[in-house]
Scaffold this motif. Structure first.
Motif: not given
Lengths: 281, 228
Positions: A168-179, A182-184, A189-190, B219-222
Motif C-alpha cells: 500500500t505504501a508503494a502504491r502511495l508513491r508519486g503523491h508526495r505533495d498531496a500527502l 494533508a499532513g501525513v 496512511v498505510s 484522497e479517499a485513503l486519506i
C-alpha cells in the motif's frame, strides 16, 4: 456466413437488447446468444486474445459475459462497443490476476457490480474503500485464527500483514505533495488503513525477532524519507541491524513473501483471495 | 465571446492541452453553429462532431452555462440538418497518420507527438459516438475496426503515454461517473485513458512495480478512517 446474411449493426444491437431484456423462452434465448456469439462475440474475443496477449480471455468471458449482458440496453449505444469495453475490462482482470496486482477492486466497476448484485447503485469511492477494508480485515482475522503448523518457523501471517502495508505504501508513491498537504506520510496512511491489533503487532516473523511493530517502524522510517519502492534488498538491509535478526538474504525474504500469499490463498480459496486480498498487494 | 468553463474547478484546467481544451471546443462550435452543415467542409463538420462528442462526455457541473447551451443548440442543429451531411463526414478523420505515429511513439517520442496522436484518436472516437446516436448506419465497419485496433495499440503501450498522465487524469475527472452505463459509444473512449493511467503489466518485466493509486483513491485513503 455470406455477405447476404451478415447482420447489420442495428440487427446485432436489437438482438443483444432482446436477449438482455429477457422474457424469451430458453430455446429462443439460446439461439439468439449463439447468433451473437458467432457474429460478434467470438471474433472480438479472438482478436483481443491475440492483440492483448491474453489467452485466458475466452474462458473468463464465457463465465461472465452472459450474466453481464443483462445490463446492455440498445438505447444507450451499440452492442459491439459495449462488448469491447466489457471484454477489455475482463482482459485487464485476467492480466492483473496473473501478476496479483490491482487496487482492491476499486477501479473495476464490473467486478464490484458482480459482487453486489445487479440492482444496487454504484457505491461511492469511500463506500467501496470501506467495504474493501472491511472484507480485508475479516479475511485477516480468519487467517490469524488458523492453526499454525508446529514445524513452521516463519510466521507467514506476520509476513502477509507487513507485505500489505508495504504494498500500500508503494502504491502511495508519486503523491508526495498531496500527502504533505494533508499532513501525513505514506507509511502513516498505510498503517492507519491497515491497522494491526495488539496481538498482530506483537507477532515475530521469525522466533527471536523484534516484534512486527518494531520491524514496521524501521521500514516506515525509510518509506517516509523517500518516495521510492522498497525492494527486497532494501528491506533486508534495513532489518539486518535489528537485535535478534539473523539477516535473511533477499532471496529468502522473497520466498517468505511468496509463501505468505500462498498460505493465505490456500486458506481463503483462490476466489476470495483474489477478490479481497490480492488487489492490495 | 468564447464561453468559458467555470473557474470553480481549477483541477480540470488544462488549458493549452488539445486533449482537454473546452474553450477551444466551444469556440469551434460558436464559429460554425450558424453555418448550415452542407456549407461546411468535411473536415469542419468532423471537428464539429468531435467537439460535441467531447462536450457530451463532460459532466454538466464541469461546463459553463454557455457551454451547456451550445451543446444543446448543436445537438438540435445536428438532429435537424444531419441527414446526408453526416454520410461521409467520418472519412475526414485524422487517423490516416496512425501507423506513422505508432512508429514515432516507439522511438523516443516527444510529449507533443504523443498528445497529437492521442487527441486524434479521441477526436475520431468522439465524432463516431455522436454519429452513432444520430445515424449509426453511416459508420463504416472499417472505421470501427481501425478504432478498435488503435485502442488495442494504446492498451498494449499505455506506459509510453506516461508524460500525459496528469492531463489524462484531469480529463477523466471531468467525466460523469455513470458514463459507462449511459453511453457505450462514449464510454469506449475511456479505454485508452485507463490504459494510460494504469498500464497493463507486462509478463516480461520483473519485478512488477505496483501501479500508484490515482489521486481520487489517494484522497479517499486519506479521508477514510478505517474499516467499516
Amino acid at each position: 456466413m455470406t455477405e447476404a446474411t451478415r447482420p447489420t449493426n442495428g440487427e446485432i444491437d436489437a438482438a443483444a437488447d432482446r436477449l438482455a431484456q429477457g422474457g424469451l423462452s430458453a430455446t429462443e434465448a439460446e439461439e439468439l446468444w449463439h447468433h451473437l456469439e458467432a457474429t460478434v462475440v467470438l471474433p472480438m474475443i479472438q482478436r483481443l486474445e491475440e492483440e492483448l496477449d491474453c489467452d485466458t480471455l475466452g474462458a473468463a468471458a464465457e463465465a461472465k459475459l452472459r450474466g453481464r449482458l443483462q445490463r446492455y440496453r440498445m438505447a444507450k449505444g451499440r452492442f459491439p462497443r459495449w462488448l469491447e469495453r466489457t471484454l477489455v475490462n475482463l482482459a485487464r482482470d485476467e492480466k492483473r490476476k496473473v501478476r496479483r496486482r490491482g487496487s482492491f477492486g476499486m477501479d473495476d466497476p464490473d467486478q464490484l457490480a458482480d459482487a453486489r448484485g445487479e440492482e444496487e447503485p454504484t457505491p461511492s469511492l469511500d463506500e467501496q474503500l470501506g467495504r474493501a477494508l472491511t472484507a480485508l480485515r475479516q479475511a485477516l482475522d480468519e487467517l490469524e485464527r488458523r492453526p499454525r503448523a508446529r514445524q513452521q518457523k516463519t510466521d507467514y501471517h506476520a509476513m502477509l500483514l507487513l507485505e500489505l502495508r508495504l504494498a500500500t505504501a508503494a502504491r502511495l508513491r508519486g503523491h508526495r505533495d498531496a500527502l504533505a498537504a494533508a499532513g501525513v506520510t505514506r507509511p502513516e496512511v498505510s498503517a492507519a488503513r491497515l491497522a494491526w491489533s495488539e496481538a498482530e503487532q506483537a507477532r515475530e516473523i521469525q522466533p527471536g525477532w523484534p516484534k512486527l511493530q518494531s520491524v514496521w517502524e524501521i521500514l516506515a522510517e525509510e518509506l517516509a524519507r523517500t518516495d521510492d519502492l522498497l525492494t527486497d534488498d532494501d528491506v533486508v538491509r534495513l532489518l539486518a541491524p535489528l537485535p535478534g535478526v539473523a539477516a535473511p538474504t533477499a532471496v529468502a525474504w522473497r520466498q517468505w513473501r511468496t509463501r505468505a500469499t500462498q498460505a493465505a490463498t490456500e486458506f481463503l480459496g483462490d476466489d476470495r483471495f483474489e477478490r479481497v486480498v490480492a488487489g492490495w498487494l | 465571446m468564447t464561453p468559458r468553463r467555470e473557474r470553480t474547478e481549477p483541477r480540470n484546467d488544462v488549458s493549452g492541452s488539445t486533449l482537454a481544451d473546452w474553450d477551444r471546443w466551444c469556440g469551434v462550435i460558436v464559429q460554425r453553429l450558424q453555418v448550415p452543415l452542407h456549407r461546411l467542409t468535411g473536415r469542419e463538420r468532423f471537428e464539429l462532431l468531435a467537439c460535441l462528442g467531447k462536450l457530451e462526455r463532460t459532466a454538466p457541473r464541469h461546463l459553463s452555462v454557455e457551454a451547456r447551451a451550445l451543446r444543446t443548440q448543436l445537438r438540435d442543429k445536428l438532429a435537424q440538418e444531419a441527414g446526408d451531411a453526416l454520410a461521409d463526414v467520418l472519412a475526414n478523420n485524422p487517423l490516416a497518420a496512425w501507423a506513422r505515429w505508432t512508429a514515432q511513439a516507439l522511438n523516443k517520442p516527444t510529449t507533443d507527438q504523443l498528445r497529437e496522436m492521442l487527441a486524434a484518436l479521441d477526436d475520431t472516437e468522439a465524432a463516431v459516438a455522436v454519429v452513432a446516436g444520430l445515424k449509426p448506419r453511416s459508420i463504416c465497419p472499417d472505421l470501427d475496426g481501425l478504432l478498435s485496433a488503435c485502442r488495442t495499440w494504446v492498451e498494449r503501450h499505455g506506459e509510453l503515454f506516461a508524460p500525459l498522465r496528469g492531463e489524462v487524469e484531469r480529463l477523466c475527472d471531468s467525466m460523469p461517473a455513470d458514463l459507462e452505463e449511459e453511453n457505450y459509444d462514449l464510454a469506449v473512449t475511456l479505454l485508452k485513458f485507463e490504459a494510460i493511467l494504469d498500464p497493463l503489466p507486462d509478463e516480461r518485466d520483473t519485478p512488477v512495480e505496483p501501479a500508484p493509486f490515482t489521486s481520487a483513491v489517494l484522497e479517499a485513503l486519506i479521508r477514510k478512517p478505517t474499516a467499516q
